[in-house]
Design an enzyme around this catalytic site. Structure first.
Site, PDB file in Angstrom:
ATOM      1  N   TYR A   1       8.416 -27.561  -8.176  1.00  0.00           N
ATOM      2  CA  TYR A   1       7.117 -27.235  -8.791  1.00  0.00           C
ATOM      3  C   TYR A   1       7.214 -25.650  -8.367  1.00  0.00           C
ATOM      4  O   TYR A   1       6.823 -24.795  -9.276  1.00  0.00           O
ATOM      5  CB  TYR A   1       5.945 -27.764  -8.345  1.00  0.00           C
ATOM      6  CG  TYR A   1       5.862 -29.154  -8.840  1.00  0.00           C
ATOM      7  CD1 TYR A   1       5.182 -29.280  -9.947  1.00  0.00           C
ATOM      8  CD2 TYR A   1       6.126 -30.284  -7.963  1.00  0.00           C
ATOM      9  CE1 TYR A   1       5.079 -30.484 -10.531  1.00  0.00           C
ATOM     10  CE2 TYR A   1       6.078 -31.533  -8.592  1.00  0.00           C
ATOM     11  CZ  TYR A   1       5.429 -31.680  -9.647  1.00  0.00           C
ATOM     12  OH  TYR A   1       5.272 -32.847  -9.980  1.00  0.00           O
TER      13      TYR A   1
ATOM     14  N   ASN B   1       1.404 -32.899 -19.485  1.00  0.00           N
ATOM     15  CA  ASN B   1       2.285 -32.849 -20.438  1.00  0.00           C
ATOM     16  C   ASN B   1       2.087 -33.885 -21.325  1.00  0.00           C
ATOM     17  O   ASN B   1       2.359 -35.041 -21.092  1.00  0.00           O
ATOM     18  CB  ASN B   1       3.807 -32.940 -19.694  1.00  0.00           C
ATOM     19  CG  ASN B   1       4.920 -32.933 -20.818  1.00  0.00           C
ATOM     20  OD1 ASN B   1       4.949 -32.575 -22.009  1.00  0.00           O
ATOM     21  ND2 ASN B   1       5.893 -33.662 -20.294  1.00  0.00           N
TER      22      ASN B   1
ATOM     23  N   CYS C   1       9.209 -33.108 -17.945  1.00  0.00           N
ATOM     24  CA  CYS C   1       8.728 -32.774 -16.762  1.00  0.00           C
ATOM     25  C   CYS C   1       9.348 -34.131 -15.576  1.00  0.00           C
ATOM     26  O   CYS C   1       9.080 -33.815 -14.440  1.00  0.00           O
ATOM     27  CB  CYS C   1       7.044 -33.398 -16.782  1.00  0.00           C
ATOM     28  SG  CYS C   1       6.875 -34.825 -17.691  1.00  0.00           S
ATOM     29  N   HIS C   2      10.100 -34.910 -16.104  1.00  0.00           N
ATOM     30  CA  HIS C   2      10.686 -35.889 -15.338  1.00  0.00           C
ATOM     31  C   HIS C   2      11.687 -35.026 -14.345  1.00  0.00           C
ATOM     32  O   HIS C   2      12.219 -35.639 -13.305  1.00  0.00           O
ATOM     33  CB  HIS C   2      11.400 -37.077 -16.185  1.00  0.00           C
ATOM     34  CG  HIS C   2      12.381 -36.660 -16.773  1.00  0.00           C
ATOM     35  ND1 HIS C   2      11.987 -36.161 -18.173  1.00  0.00           N
ATOM     36  CD2 HIS C   2      13.850 -36.623 -16.838  1.00  0.00           C
ATOM     37  CE1 HIS C   2      13.167 -35.831 -18.869  1.00  0.00           C
ATOM     38  NE2 HIS C   2      14.287 -36.123 -18.231  1.00  0.00           N
TER      39      HIS C   2
END
Length: 182
Positions: free
Chosen positions: A114, A137, A145-146
């Protein structure tokens, strides 16, 4: 003039269980883990917030629903690392910026924290805001995003659950992608 808007959908099986695609006449609006029926109330809330009106129509052959299914199946077959489906993004400017960054800055098979995403966006102190945007998302797998992990390298939060996140990361590390050709 009575203008009706439609949200087309289909649910289909993947190696990670069912996925539902929602699309309109311009592109894909959402890709979520789970069957349409079990996600229906969440879809209703989302529709009310972003579209005000519209009708859900089951249509597995609709152009963008079909394209999303085809591209996701190619991904799971190890033949696709990037997606070309048009995404209709409903979110704040910041959220859309985060989602764009995930697509453009985290290559297949790699991860970023992040903190790294925030720095890439020239907002190094916005780590929590980045986390909030990642959490919102609406495009499972397609907006990767994984591939976002904690600064300590640990797997953290994923809408589909950490087991799915671990599976996707392992899958991407293990598969050498064969370029897709027509």
């Amino acid at each position: 003039m009575n203008h009706r808007s439609f949200l087309y959908y289909d649910s289909f099986m993947t190696p990670l269980g069912p996925i539902t695609v929602l699309a309109n006449d311009e592109g894909v609006c959402r890709i979520d883990f789970g069957e349409f029926e079990e996600r229906h109330s969440a879809f209703q809330s989302w529709k009310k917030k972003h579209l005000l009106r519209g009708e859900f129509v089951y249509d597995p052959e609709q152009k963008y629903v079909s394209q999303a299914k085809e591209e996701l199946n190619e991904y799971f077959d190890g033949k696709r690392t990037r997606f070309s489906i048009p995404l209709i993004c409903y979110g704040t400017d910041f959220q859309r910026g985060v989602w764009r960054t995930l697509i453009n800055q985290i290559p297949y098979g790699e991860t970023r924290s992040y903190k790294e995403i925030a720095s890439t966006m020239l907002s190094p102190k916005a780590i929590r805001a980045v986390g909030g945007a990642v959490n919102q998302n609406p495009f499972a797998i397609v907006v990767p995003c994984h591939r976002v992990i904690g600064s300590n390298g640990k797997l953290v939060g994923y809408a589909g659950g950490l087991e799915k996140k671990r599976h996707l990361l392992d899958f991407e590390k293990q598969h050498t992608v064969v370029p897709f050709t027509n």
